[in-house]
Design a protein around this motif. Structure first.
Motif, PDB file in Angstrom:
ATOM      1  N   SER A  71       0.850  -1.178   0.000  1.00 49.83           N
ATOM      2  CA  SER A  71       0.000   0.000   0.000  1.00 49.83           C
ATOM      3  C   SER A  71       0.891   1.234   0.000  1.00 49.83           C
ATOM      4  CB  SER A  71      -0.934  -0.002   1.218  1.00 49.83           C
ATOM      5  OG  SER A  71      -0.194   0.016   2.426  1.00 49.83           O
ATOM      6  N   ARG A  72       0.290   2.400  -0.212  1.00 51.11           N
ATOM      7  CA  ARG A  72       1.073   3.629  -0.204  1.00 51.11           C
ATOM      8  C   ARG A  72       0.207   4.793   0.216  1.00 51.11           C
ATOM      9  NH1 ARG A  72       3.189   4.724  -6.175  1.00 51.11           N
ATOM     10  NH2 ARG A  72       3.753   6.752  -5.277  1.00 51.11           N
ATOM     11  N   ASP A  73       0.868   5.786   0.792  1.00 53.03           N
ATOM     12  CA  ASP A  73       0.239   7.045   1.184  1.00 53.03           C
ATOM     13  C   ASP A  73       0.976   8.129   0.418  1.00 53.03           C
ATOM     14  OD1 ASP A  73      -0.535   9.417   2.371  1.00 53.03           O
ATOM     15  OD2 ASP A  73      -0.586   8.585   4.390  1.00 53.03           O
ATOM     16  N   ASN A  74       0.387   8.606  -0.671  1.00 52.25           N
ATOM     17  CA  ASN A  74       1.086   9.573  -1.510  1.00 52.25           C
ATOM     18  C   ASN A  74       1.312  10.903  -0.791  1.00 52.25           C
ATOM     19  OD1 ASN A  74       1.246   7.731  -3.588  1.00 52.25           O
ATOM     20  ND2 ASN A  74      -0.563   8.497  -4.647  1.00 52.25           N
ATOM     21  N   ALA A  75       0.419  11.266   0.094  1.00 51.30           N
ATOM     22  CA  ALA A  75       0.582  12.521   0.831  1.00 51.30           C
ATOM     23  C   ALA A  75       1.823  12.470   1.714  1.00 51.30           C
ATOM     24  CB  ALA A  75      -0.647  12.798   1.670  1.00 51.30           C
ATOM     25  N   GLU A  76       2.164  11.274   2.179  1.00 55.44           N
ATOM     26  CA  GLU A  76       3.333  11.100   3.051  1.00 55.44           C
ATOM     27  C   GLU A  76       4.534  10.544   2.298  1.00 55.44           C
ATOM     28  OE1 GLU A  76       3.495  12.075   6.173  1.00 55.44           O
ATOM     29  OE2 GLU A  76       1.409  12.780   6.117  1.00 55.44           O
ATOM     30  N   ASN A  77       4.380  10.317   0.986  1.00 51.48           N
ATOM     31  CA  ASN A  77       5.460   9.716   0.177  1.00 51.48           C
ATOM     32  C   ASN A  77       5.985   8.436   0.820  1.00 51.48           C
ATOM     33  OD1 ASN A  77       5.526  11.651  -1.916  1.00 51.48           O
ATOM     34  ND2 ASN A  77       6.690  13.034  -0.614  1.00 51.48           N
ATOM     35  N   THR A  78       5.068   7.646   1.306  1.00 49.68           N
ATOM     36  CA  THR A  78       5.450   6.432   2.032  1.00 49.68           C
ATOM     37  C   THR A  78       4.726   5.216   1.455  1.00 49.68           C
ATOM     38  OG1 THR A  78       5.869   7.677   4.057  1.00 49.68           O
ATOM     39  CG2 THR A  78       5.511   5.318   4.291  1.00 49.68           C
ATOM     40  N   MET A  79       5.460   4.137   1.360  1.00 45.81           N
ATOM     41  CA  MET A  79       4.921   2.862   0.897  1.00 45.81           C
ATOM     42  C   MET A  79       5.083   1.855   2.025  1.00 45.81           C
ATOM     43  SD  MET A  79       6.234   0.525  -2.315  1.00 45.81           S
ATOM     44  CE  MET A  79       7.899   0.416  -1.700  1.00 45.81           C
ATOM     45  N   TYR A  80       4.160   0.912   2.072  1.00 43.18           N
ATOM     46  CA  TYR A  80       4.171  -0.093   3.123  1.00 43.18           C
ATOM     47  C   TYR A  80       4.120  -1.497   2.515  1.00 43.18           C
ATOM     48  CZ  TYR A  80       2.683   3.993   5.769  1.00 43.18           C
ATOM     49  OH  TYR A  80       2.604   5.241   6.316  1.00 43.18           O
ATOM     50  N   LEU A  81       4.608  -2.446   3.285  1.00 42.01           N
ATOM     51  CA  LEU A  81       4.456  -3.849   2.931  1.00 42.01           C
ATOM     52  C   LEU A  81       4.057  -4.591   4.198  1.00 42.01           C
ATOM     53  CD1 LEU A  81       4.751  -5.921   0.596  1.00 42.01           C
ATOM     54  CD2 LEU A  81       6.995  -6.473   1.545  1.00 42.01           C
ATOM     55  N   GLN A  82       2.794  -4.985   4.253  1.00 40.09           N
ATOM     56  CA  GLN A  82       2.308  -5.792   5.359  1.00 40.09           C
ATOM     57  C   GLN A  82       2.573  -7.253   5.031  1.00 40.09           C
ATOM     58  OE1 GLN A  82       0.905  -4.906   8.386  1.00 40.09           O
ATOM     59  NE2 GLN A  82       1.052  -7.100   8.847  1.00 40.09           N
ATOM     60  N   MET A  83       3.361  -7.901   5.861  1.00 41.75           N
ATOM     61  CA  MET A  83       3.764  -9.282   5.609  1.00 41.75           C
ATOM     62  C   MET A  83       3.168 -10.169   6.703  1.00 41.75           C
ATOM     63  SD  MET A  83       7.745  -8.715   4.505  1.00 41.75           S
ATOM     64  CE  MET A  83       8.260  -8.251   6.155  1.00 41.75           C
ATOM     65  N   ASN A  84       2.281 -11.047   6.306  1.00 35.65           N
ATOM     66  CA  ASN A  84       1.632 -11.975   7.234  1.00 35.65           C
ATOM     67  C   ASN A  84       2.059 -13.405   6.935  1.00 35.65           C
ATOM     68  OD1 ASN A  84       0.186  -9.794   8.319  1.00 35.65           O
ATOM     69  ND2 ASN A  84      -1.507 -10.086   6.881  1.00 35.65           N
ATOM     70  N   SER A  85       1.837 -14.277   7.896  1.00 37.39           N
ATOM     71  CA  SER A  85       2.155 -15.701   7.729  1.00 37.39           C
ATOM     72  C   SER A  85       3.566 -15.893   7.190  1.00 37.39           C
ATOM     73  CB  SER A  85       1.137 -16.361   6.784  1.00 37.39           C
ATOM     74  OG  SER A  85      -0.179 -16.205   7.263  1.00 37.39           O
ATOM     75  N   LEU A  86       4.510 -15.226   7.823  1.00 38.62           N
ATOM     76  CA  LEU A  86       5.886 -15.270   7.342  1.00 38.62           C
ATOM     77  C   LEU A  86       6.460 -16.673   7.437  1.00 38.62           C
ATOM     78  CD1 LEU A  86       7.050 -11.863   8.763  1.00 38.62           C
ATOM     79  CD2 LEU A  86       7.272 -12.576   6.381  1.00 38.62           C
ATOM     80  N   LYS A  87       7.307 -16.983   6.475  1.00 39.44           N
ATOM     81  CA  LYS A  87       7.953 -18.284   6.376  1.00 39.44           C
ATOM     82  C   LYS A  87       9.473 -18.096   6.415  1.00 39.44           C
ATOM     83  CE  LYS A  87       4.329 -19.820   3.181  1.00 39.44           C
ATOM     84  NZ  LYS A  87       4.067 -20.381   1.820  1.00 39.44           N
ATOM     85  N   PRO A  88      10.214 -19.116   6.810  1.00 42.50           N
ATOM     86  CA  PRO A  88      11.677 -18.988   6.795  1.00 42.50           C
ATOM     87  C   PRO A  88      12.215 -18.588   5.422  1.00 42.50           C
ATOM     88  CG  PRO A  88      11.040 -20.901   8.063  1.00 42.50           C
ATOM     89  CD  PRO A  88       9.782 -20.380   7.444  1.00 42.50           C
ATOM     90  N   GLU A  89      11.574 -19.027   4.359  1.00 39.67           N
ATOM     91  CA  GLU A  89      12.048 -18.669   3.019  1.00 39.67           C
ATOM     92  C   GLU A  89      11.807 -17.202   2.653  1.00 39.67           C
ATOM     93  OE1 GLU A  89      10.069 -21.258   3.889  1.00 39.67           O
ATOM     94  OE2 GLU A  89       8.546 -21.651   2.340  1.00 39.67           O
ATOM     95  N   ASP A  90      11.107 -16.479   3.506  1.00 40.32           N
ATOM     96  CA  ASP A  90      10.955 -15.030   3.311  1.00 40.32           C
ATOM     97  C   ASP A  90      12.165 -14.268   3.834  1.00 40.32           C
ATOM     98  OD1 ASP A  90       7.509 -15.411   4.215  1.00 40.32           O
ATOM     99  OD2 ASP A  90       8.321 -15.127   2.193  1.00 40.32           O
ATOM    100  N   THR A  91      13.079 -14.948   4.477  1.00 46.67           N
ATOM    101  CA  THR A  91      14.281 -14.311   5.009  1.00 46.67           C
ATOM    102  C   THR A  91      15.112 -13.711   3.882  1.00 46.67           C
ATOM    103  OG1 THR A  91      14.383 -15.767   6.930  1.00 46.67           O
ATOM    104  CG2 THR A  91      16.439 -14.714   6.241  1.00 46.67           C
ATOM    105  N   ALA A  92      15.385 -12.413   3.983  1.00 51.68           N
ATOM    106  CA  ALA A  92      16.127 -11.690   2.948  1.00 51.68           C
ATOM    107  C   ALA A  92      16.299 -10.249   3.382  1.00 51.68           C
ATOM    108  CB  ALA A  92      15.372 -11.738   1.620  1.00 51.68           C
ATOM    109  N   VAL A  93      17.099  -9.526   2.621  1.00 53.25           N
ATOM    110  CA  VAL A  93      17.125  -8.074   2.730  1.00 53.25           C
ATOM    111  C   VAL A  93      16.057  -7.541   1.777  1.00 53.25           C
ATOM    112  CG1 VAL A  93      18.462  -5.965   2.433  1.00 53.25           C
ATOM    113  CG2 VAL A  93      19.564  -8.038   3.306  1.00 53.25           C
ATOM    114  N   TYR A  94      15.183  -6.703   2.302  1.00 57.76           N
ATOM    115  CA  TYR A  94      14.092  -6.153   1.514  1.00 57.76           C
ATOM    116  C   TYR A  94      14.436  -4.727   1.093  1.00 57.76           C
ATOM    117  CZ  TYR A  94      11.099 -10.114   2.484  1.00 57.76           C
ATOM    118  OH  TYR A  94      10.563 -11.378   2.531  1.00 57.76           O
ATOM    119  N   TYR A  95      14.300  -4.472  -0.198  1.00 54.74           N
ATOM    120  CA  TYR A  95      14.644  -3.179  -0.764  1.00 54.74           C
ATOM    121  C   TYR A  95      13.405  -2.476  -1.306  1.00 54.74           C
ATOM    122  CZ  TYR A  95      19.450  -4.898  -0.695  1.00 54.74           C
ATOM    123  OH  TYR A  95      20.677  -5.388  -0.311  1.00 54.74           O
ATOM    124  N   CYS A  96      13.339  -1.204  -1.044  1.00 55.49           N
ATOM    125  CA  CYS A  96      12.315  -0.339  -1.604  1.00 55.49           C
ATOM    126  C   CYS A  96      12.895   0.305  -2.863  1.00 55.49           C
ATOM    127  CB  CYS A  96      11.970   0.720  -0.556  1.00 55.49           C
ATOM    128  SG  CYS A  96      11.109   2.170  -1.145  1.00 55.49           S
TER     129      CYS A  96
END
Length: 126
Positions: A71-96
């Motif tokens: 999701s994103r809030d253009n007024a705040e110039n901010t983007m979000y990533l809600q991550m649910n049900s995380l798994k070990p294979e989701d382990t990583a460095v996350y880049y915007c």
């Protein structure tokens, strides 16, 4: 020039949730798309999700669809990533990443983007 700063990473257990944030500053006056990519050690950078300026088009990688929400809030110039049900294979460095001029089919590829942040580590233990 645009500066991107990610936050929200951390160490969690499998099944937990995390919310990542990315705030853009600098020349953010033109419509732009934003995306999340991730990279695990020894692996190529992988597409996670992308969202266009008007939030009309949202895309997810196959491995996260149904579990992650961008999701994103253009007024705040901010983007979000809600991550649910995380798994070990989701382990990583996350880049915007951010791109000003694009076609939607560009959004799946990291090299299409103009700017990226320093990354935030997400570690999911089993």
């Amino acid at each position: 020039q645009v500066h991107l700063v990610e936050s929200g990473g951390g160490l969690v257990q499998a099944g937990d949730s995390l919310r990542l944030s990315c705030t853009a500053s600098g020349r953010t006056d033109s419509p732009y798309a934003m995306g999340w990519f991730r990279q695990a050690p020894g692996e190529e950078r992988e597409f996670v999700a992308a969202i266009t300026w008007g939030r009309n088009n949202i895309y997810y990688g196959d491995s996260v669809e149904g579990r992650f929400t961008i999701s994103r809030d253009n007024a705040e110039n901010t983007m979000y990533l809600q991550m649910n049900s995380l798994k070990p294979e989701d382990t990583a460095v996350y880049y915007c990443e951010l791109v000003a001029r694009y076609s939607d089919y560009d959004l799946w590829t990291s090299s299409s983007y103009d700017y990226w942040g320093q990354g935030t580590q997400v570690t999911v233990s089993s």
